[in-house]
Write a protein that holds these residues in place. Structure first.
Motif, PDB file in Angstrom:
ATOM      1  N   SER A  13      38.888  33.058 -88.110  1.00 22.75           N
ATOM      2  CA  SER A  13      38.025  32.716 -86.982  1.00 22.75           C
ATOM      3  C   SER A  13      37.782  33.951 -86.149  1.00 22.75           C
ATOM      4  O   SER A  13      38.595  34.877 -86.137  1.00 22.75           O
ATOM      5  CB  SER A  13      38.656  31.624 -86.113  1.00 22.75           C
ATOM      6  N   GLU A  14      36.643  33.970 -85.430  1.00 19.75           N
ATOM      7  CA  GLU A  14      36.332  35.064 -84.523  1.00 19.75           C
ATOM      8  C   GLU A  14      36.707  34.721 -83.087  1.00 19.75           C
ATOM      9  O   GLU A  14      36.381  35.462 -82.168  1.00 19.75           O
ATOM     10  CB  GLU A  14      34.851  35.427 -84.615  1.00 19.75           C
ATOM     11  N   GLU A  15      37.337  33.590 -82.865  1.00 20.98           N
ATOM     12  CA  GLU A  15      37.852  33.265 -81.548  1.00 20.98           C
ATOM     13  C   GLU A  15      39.269  32.720 -81.687  1.00 20.98           C
ATOM     14  O   GLU A  15      39.775  32.533 -82.783  1.00 20.98           O
ATOM     15  CB  GLU A  15      36.954  32.258 -80.830  1.00 20.98           C
ATOM     16  N   ARG A  16      39.903  32.497 -80.568  1.00 25.59           N
ATOM     17  CA  ARG A  16      41.311  32.079 -80.588  1.00 25.59           C
ATOM     18  C   ARG A  16      41.458  30.653 -81.097  1.00 25.59           C
ATOM     19  O   ARG A  16      40.591  29.814 -80.888  1.00 25.59           O
ATOM     20  CB  ARG A  16      41.918  32.206 -79.193  1.00 25.59           C
ATOM     21  N   GLY A  41      39.052  29.022 -77.966  1.00 26.49           N
ATOM     22  CA  GLY A  41      38.125  29.927 -77.301  1.00 26.49           C
ATOM     23  C   GLY A  41      36.998  29.170 -76.629  1.00 26.49           C
ATOM     24  O   GLY A  41      36.966  27.936 -76.610  1.00 26.49           O
ATOM     25  N   ASP A  42      36.025  29.911 -76.088  1.00 27.42           N
ATOM     26  CA  ASP A  42      34.946  29.286 -75.319  1.00 27.42           C
ATOM     27  C   ASP A  42      33.585  29.357 -76.002  1.00 27.42           C
ATOM     28  O   ASP A  42      32.562  29.074 -75.373  1.00 27.42           O
ATOM     29  CB  ASP A  42      34.832  29.959 -73.939  1.00 27.42           C
ATOM     30  N   ASP A  43      33.530  29.748 -77.274  1.00 26.03           N
ATOM     31  CA  ASP A  43      32.221  29.841 -77.919  1.00 26.03           C
ATOM     32  C   ASP A  43      32.181  28.961 -79.167  1.00 26.03           C
ATOM     33  O   ASP A  43      33.083  28.173 -79.419  1.00 26.03           O
ATOM     34  CB  ASP A  43      31.875  31.307 -78.243  1.00 26.03           C
ATOM     35  N   SER A  52      37.643  28.464 -90.007  1.00 25.84           N
ATOM     36  CA  SER A  52      37.782  27.925 -91.364  1.00 25.84           C
ATOM     37  C   SER A  52      39.222  28.087 -91.829  1.00 25.84           C
ATOM     38  O   SER A  52      39.928  29.008 -91.418  1.00 25.84           O
ATOM     39  CB  SER A  52      36.833  28.630 -92.335  1.00 25.84           C
ATOM     40  N   VAL A  53      39.632  27.165 -92.707  1.00 25.44           N
ATOM     41  CA  VAL A  53      40.995  27.184 -93.213  1.00 25.44           C
ATOM     42  C   VAL A  53      40.993  26.689 -94.654  1.00 25.44           C
ATOM     43  O   VAL A  53      40.160  25.859 -95.036  1.00 25.44           O
ATOM     44  CB  VAL A  53      41.916  26.306 -92.333  1.00 25.44           C
ATOM     45  N   SER A  61      32.473  24.723 -86.375  1.00 22.99           N
ATOM     46  CA  SER A  61      31.928  25.674 -85.404  1.00 22.99           C
ATOM     47  C   SER A  61      31.732  25.009 -84.043  1.00 22.99           C
ATOM     48  O   SER A  61      31.183  25.597 -83.133  1.00 22.99           O
ATOM     49  CB  SER A  61      30.596  26.253 -85.901  1.00 22.99           C
ATOM     50  N   THR A  62      32.177  23.773 -83.914  1.00 21.27           N
ATOM     51  CA  THR A  62      32.072  23.046 -82.653  1.00 21.27           C
ATOM     52  C   THR A  62      32.991  23.667 -81.610  1.00 21.27           C
ATOM     53  O   THR A  62      34.127  24.040 -81.921  1.00 21.27           O
ATOM     54  CB  THR A  62      32.462  21.568 -82.850  1.00 21.27           C
TER      55      THR A  62
END
Length: 203
Positions: A125-128, A168-170, A175-176, A191-192
């Motif tokens: 993922s690109e966010e936390r 995160g906030d975006d 994916s896993v 992506s929600t």
């Protein structure tokens, strides 16, 4: 290709320096006066004289990259040597301000960990995000951000449960996947914003 094999209690693995051939490194020397450097190359270590800032390209599968340089004058100005990736991002830096000073720098390549057998969980993922997985009643909390996070429950069988949630906030993709002996058993993505994923796999 440099290859090491090892046994780890949670599974069987193989260490490789690179999976896709040699990597490109950029080696830099920065100094306002004259300098002499020892720079690795395909032919071995070579000595280079110069001044100012110079960058040298080096393609290698080495597990360690090293270089050094020295000042050819007695000034107190700083001489800096660096090892960078192909995009000139810093991997290792070192410097000296001593008159006629010498300095060296090294970068130990972190080997790729290639899973050969057992269970592997990969989260990207690109966010936390944070979550957990449960193997035969053994609960493990996990969390991450950015690059792939990989977990190796090892040579296990039975039910694996896994739950993840974006923190995160975006709306970046999370994916896993759960693999057994290199084959994907279960996969999920979302992506929600603040989305979650729950997977169950019978191994």
């Amino acid at each position: 290709m440099v290859v090491f094999a090892c046994n780890i209690p949670t599974g069987r693995y193989e260490l490789k320096s690179h999976t896709d051939g040699p990597k490109e490194y950029l080696l830099s020397v920065r100094y306002g006066g004259p300098w002499e450097a020892e720079v690795p190359s395909a032919e071995g270590i070579r000595k280079v004289n110069g001044s100012g800032w110079q960058v040298f390209s080096y393609n290698a599968s080495d597990l360690a990259v090293r270089m050094g340089a020295r000042k050819l004058d007695a000034s107190n100005n700083s001489l800096t040597v660096g090892i960078h990736d192909a995009h000139l991002r810093d991997l290792a830096m070192n410097s000296t301000s001593e008159p006629n000073g010498a300095v060296s720098v090294s970068y130990d390549v972190e080997p790729d960990l290639i899973f050969r057998s057992g269970v592997k969980i990969t989260v990207s993922s690109e966010e936390r995000w944070k979550g957990w997985y449960d193997v035969d009643g053994n609960y493990t909390a996990i969390e991450g951000f950015g690059d792939d996070e990989i977990y190796y429950p090892g040579d296990v069988s039975g039910l694996i449960r896994l739950g993840l949630q974006k923190t995160g906030d975006d709306d970046a993709m999370l994916s896993v996947s759960i693999e057994k002996d290199g084959a994907v058993i279960e996969r999920g993505e979302t992506s929600t914003r603040n989305g979650s994923i729950t997977l169950r796999a019978n191994l």
